[in-house]
Scaffold this motif. Structure first.
Motif, PDB file in Angstrom:
ATOM      1  N   ASN A  19      10.378   4.020   3.937  1.00  0.00           N
ATOM      2  CA  ASN A  19      11.101   4.973   3.115  1.00  0.00           C
ATOM      3  C   ASN A  19      11.942   5.883   4.013  1.00  0.00           C
ATOM      4  OD1 ASN A  19      11.691   7.353   1.494  1.00  0.00           O
ATOM      5  ND2 ASN A  19      10.217   6.531   0.038  1.00  0.00           N
ATOM      6  N   PRO A  20      13.159   6.216   3.594  1.00  0.00           N
ATOM      7  CA  PRO A  20      14.008   7.106   4.402  1.00  0.00           C
ATOM      8  C   PRO A  20      13.398   8.489   4.658  1.00  0.00           C
ATOM      9  CG  PRO A  20      15.306   6.045   2.690  1.00  0.00           C
ATOM     10  CD  PRO A  20      13.865   5.688   2.439  1.00  0.00           C
ATOM     11  N   TRP A  21      12.417   8.882   3.865  1.00  0.00           N
ATOM     12  CA  TRP A  21      11.765  10.173   4.081  1.00  0.00           C
ATOM     13  C   TRP A  21      11.121  10.241   5.459  1.00  0.00           C
ATOM     14  CZ3 TRP A  21       6.872  12.268   4.849  1.00  0.00           C
ATOM     15  CH2 TRP A  21       6.744  13.632   4.593  1.00  0.00           C
ATOM     16  N   PHE A  22      10.742   9.090   6.018  1.00  0.00           N
ATOM     17  CA  PHE A  22      10.082   9.040   7.313  1.00  0.00           C
ATOM     18  C   PHE A  22      11.057   8.928   8.482  1.00  0.00           C
ATOM     19  CE2 PHE A  22       6.542   7.421   4.653  1.00  0.00           C
ATOM     20  CZ  PHE A  22       5.604   8.382   4.988  1.00  0.00           C
ATOM     21  N   LEU A  26     -12.583   5.814   7.331  1.00  0.00           N
ATOM     22  CA  LEU A  26     -11.474   5.693   6.397  1.00  0.00           C
ATOM     23  C   LEU A  26     -10.210   6.364   6.942  1.00  0.00           C
ATOM     24  CD1 LEU A  26     -10.587   4.882   3.454  1.00  0.00           C
ATOM     25  CD2 LEU A  26     -11.152   7.232   2.857  1.00  0.00           C
ATOM     26  N   PHE A  27     -10.322   7.617   7.376  1.00  0.00           N
ATOM     27  CA  PHE A  27      -9.152   8.341   7.843  1.00  0.00           C
ATOM     28  C   PHE A  27      -8.672   7.860   9.208  1.00  0.00           C
ATOM     29  CE2 PHE A  27     -10.250  11.277   4.459  1.00  0.00           C
ATOM     30  CZ  PHE A  27      -9.000  11.584   3.971  1.00  0.00           C
ATOM     31  N   LEU A  28      -9.567   7.433  10.073  1.00  0.00           N
ATOM     32  CA  LEU A  28      -9.142   6.882  11.358  1.00  0.00           C
ATOM     33  C   LEU A  28      -8.415   5.554  11.161  1.00  0.00           C
ATOM     34  CD1 LEU A  28     -12.201   7.750  13.611  1.00  0.00           C
ATOM     35  CD2 LEU A  28      -9.922   8.780  13.681  1.00  0.00           C
ATOM     36  N   ALA A  29      -8.888   4.755  10.226  1.00  0.00           N
ATOM     37  CA  ALA A  29      -8.194   3.499   9.925  1.00  0.00           C
ATOM     38  C   ALA A  29      -6.826   3.779   9.313  1.00  0.00           C
ATOM     39  CB  ALA A  29      -9.040   2.647   8.987  1.00  0.00           C
ATOM     40  N   LEU A  30      -6.750   4.730   8.406  1.00  0.00           N
ATOM     41  CA  LEU A  30      -5.477   5.093   7.803  1.00  0.00           C
ATOM     42  C   LEU A  30      -4.513   5.641   8.852  1.00  0.00           C
ATOM     43  CD1 LEU A  30      -3.798   5.400   5.225  1.00  0.00           C
ATOM     44  CD2 LEU A  30      -4.791   7.669   4.974  1.00  0.00           C
ATOM     45  N   GLY A  31      -5.020   6.473   9.751  1.00  0.00           N
ATOM     46  CA  GLY A  31      -4.181   7.008  10.819  1.00  0.00           C
ATOM     47  C   GLY A  31      -3.709   5.932  11.774  1.00  0.00           C
ATOM     48  N   GLY A  32      -4.573   4.975  12.081  1.00  0.00           N
ATOM     49  CA  GLY A  32      -4.175   3.865  12.937  1.00  0.00           C
ATOM     50  C   GLY A  32      -3.123   3.000  12.281  1.00  0.00           C
ATOM     51  N   TYR A  33      -3.291   2.730  10.997  1.00  0.00           N
ATOM     52  CA  TYR A  33      -2.307   1.943  10.263  1.00  0.00           C
ATOM     53  C   TYR A  33      -0.978   2.686  10.175  1.00  0.00           C
ATOM     54  CZ  TYR A  33      -0.111  -0.736   6.533  1.00  0.00           C
ATOM     55  OH  TYR A  33       0.765  -1.487   5.790  1.00  0.00           O
ATOM     56  N   ALA A  34      -1.042   3.989   9.924  1.00  0.00           N
ATOM     57  CA  ALA A  34       0.183   4.790   9.865  1.00  0.00           C
ATOM     58  C   ALA A  34       0.886   4.793  11.217  1.00  0.00           C
ATOM     59  CB  ALA A  34      -0.138   6.215   9.424  1.00  0.00           C
ATOM     60  N   MET A  39       0.834  -1.181   0.000  1.00  0.00           N
ATOM     61  CA  MET A  39       0.000   0.000   0.000  1.00  0.00           C
ATOM     62  C   MET A  39       0.887   1.256   0.000  1.00  0.00           C
ATOM     63  SD  MET A  39      -2.799   1.012   2.829  1.00  0.00           S
ATOM     64  CE  MET A  39      -4.367   1.426   2.205  1.00  0.00           C
ATOM     65  N   PHE A  40       1.546   1.524   1.125  1.00  0.00           N
ATOM     66  CA  PHE A  40       2.463   2.657   1.220  1.00  0.00           C
ATOM     67  C   PHE A  40       3.808   2.127   1.691  1.00  0.00           C
ATOM     68  CE2 PHE A  40      -1.696   4.538   2.256  1.00  0.00           C
ATOM     69  CZ  PHE A  40      -1.791   5.428   1.213  1.00  0.00           C
ATOM     70  N   ASP A  41       4.878   2.777   1.291  1.00  0.00           N
ATOM     71  CA  ASP A  41       6.207   2.370   1.720  1.00  0.00           C
ATOM     72  C   ASP A  41       6.588   3.177   2.959  1.00  0.00           C
ATOM     73  OD1 ASP A  41       8.710   1.316   1.922  1.00  0.00           O
ATOM     74  OD2 ASP A  41       9.540   2.430   0.221  1.00  0.00           O
TER      75      ASP A  41
END
Length: 62
Positions: free
Chosen positions: A6-9, A40-48, A1-3
């Motif tokens: 990544n060194p950016w993080f 959607l955004f709470l799930a994305l924030g939790g995954y992040a 999904m997302f990397d």
């Protein structure tokens, strides 16, 4: 999904910013009355948060 490796993080402030923005937008959507985007955004924030703070392991050379 997302990397998320990544060194950016690597800087802590970027990881915090991405997580807080996603979770904050989810809370905003709750108050705006749109449960679909809130979930959607709470799930994305939790995954992040999970990927950026629990399992974060940046690559040395991308």
């Amino acid at each position: 999904m997302f990397d998320f490796d990544n060194p950016w993080f690597r800087p802590l402030w970027r990881r915090i910013l991405v997580t807080v923005v996603a979770l904050g937008w989810g809370v905003f959507e709750i108050f705006a009355g749109d449960p679909l985007f809130a979930i959607l955004f709470l799930a994305l924030g939790g995954y992040a948060a999970y990927r950026l703070f629990v399992t974060f392991n940046p690559r040395e050379n991308p």
